[in-house]
Design a protein around this motif. Structure first.
Motif: not given
Length: 384
Positions: A149, A152, A175, A183, A349
């Motif tokens: 994540s 991303d 994500t 995420a 996340c």
């Protein structure tokens, strides 16, 4: 810094190695891919991994043998990557290892186990190795997943709307790169598909989605599968083959008439498409950027596109990041952050209390790894 990331996902079919030049340019992390290679596990080791996964039982002898065997397999792939991708010299190797168990109770992750002794990698290559990256996030109250994540978020930051990065491995995860990113694992991707195909045909996976294309979604089973409570739990959350396995599927099939093999594969393929699309919509995604082995299944991708409707679905290749190498490159980035003393997680996340520096470091044999001091955390990732 020249870094190699090593990855084997929940499908445990092969070990991927991806190499990259990584450097910090102010508050920007610059990644230049150098190539990748992939080597399948030998049949004996793959069978040993399969035989140790839930719901099977195992022994400490088996764990020791697997830790050594997986470590040696990773070491050989790392050695090849150093020679073939890095001209014989790598500064750092980052090993995800092989996940054997992800201990989840309700919404809490109690522990996670990735095997593959990193000392074998250090001995085979002479390079410093970063490994065991998930455990620190779990210790800090996080899910230990999805660790990609942070990559991303750094990479997709600045795109219009709410871009969603999707990985279709054994388990699917997304994500959502919004102001406060989120995420989580959405549910099974290839895990149930591969398990059904292997059980019914002896093949490892549904090549080109042929079986799914021949079958029809079994409506009653599909509705039962969609009632799984995991899908309704709030993020962050994570799961694995500890939940989504053949025994799990068999419980949902109890009381139903015999289902043809093609229909069963079609049904679990449709399950992945629906649960991923539901998760994307729930969090307001405006585009989906996909990677992972599942994108090579054209039936799954067509079904996912249909479920997403007007939302664009594209692969990371279209944006300059090789989809086949994405996860291995992501772990290369995580190790790069670790040896620079920089946190490798996004708390919103993974659910951790704080961002933490991840992993354990196994020294190489060429002397200490000398790193720059007083570097700041990057706020964006560029692919060059």
């Amino acid at each position: 810094m020249r870094v190699i990331g090593l990855m084997s996902g929940t499908s445990y079919d092969a070990i991927d190695a991806a190499a990259a030049e990584l450097r910090l340019d102010g508050d920007r992390l610059v990644l230049s891919p150098l190539g990748m290679l992939s080597r399948p596990y030998d049949d004996g080791l793959r069978a040993a991994i399969a035989g140790s996964l839930p719901p099977a039982s195992t022994s400490m002898e088996d764990v020791c043998r697997l830790d050594t065997g997986i470590g040696q397999a990773f070491a050989e792939v790392a050695r090849q990557a150093v020679e073939q991708l890095c001209g014989g010299q790598a500064d750092l190797i980052v090993s995800h290892g092989q996940t054997l168990f992800h201990w989840v109770e309700g919404s809490t992750v109690r522990g996670t186990l990735q095997l593959g002794q990193p000392a074998w990698i250090a001995e085979a290559t002479g390079a410093t190795v970063v490994s065991d990256l998930r455990a620190r996030d779990v210790a800090a109250g996080g899910q230990g997943a999805p660790l990609v994540s942070i990559i991303d978020v750094l990479w997709l930051r600045g795109r219009s709307g709410v871009p969603v990065a999707l990985n279709l491995g054994g388990i699917a995860n997304i994500t959502v790169a919004r102001d406060e990113p989120v995420a989580f694992d959405t549910g099974p991707a290839n895990a149930l598909i591969d398990a059904v195909v292997a059980e019914l045909t002896g093949r490892a996976f549904d090549a080109d989605g042929v079986m799914a294309a021949r079958g029809q979604v079994h409506a009653a089973l599909f509705e039962r599968l969609l009632a799984e409570p995991y899908y309704g739990r709030p993020a962050p959350k994570s799961t694995g083959k500890e939940l989504f396995n053949l025994a799990y599927l068999a419980r949902f099939m109890e009381g139903l008439p015999e289902i043809p093999a093609e229909d069963l594969v079609a049904t679990v393929t449709a399950l992945t498409a629906r649960t991923v699309a539901d998760a994307v919509r729930r969090y307001g995604g405006t585009e989906v950027i996909a990677a992972g082995g599942g994108i090579r299944n054209p039936v799954l991708m067509r079904q996912l596109a249909a479920e997403l409707g007007s939302l664009p679905l594209r692969s990371t290749d279209e944006l300059g990041l090789p989809s086949a190498a994405k996860e291995a490159l992501a772990f290369a980035v995580l190790g790069f952050l670790t040896v620079h003393g920089l946190a490798g997680t996004v708390p919103s996340c993974t659910g951790a209390r704080h961002a933490r520096v991840l992993g354990s470091i196994t020294p190489g044999v060429r002397g200490p790894l000398v790193l720059p001091r007083d570097v700041g955390s990057p706020v964006s990732l560029s692919i060059e």
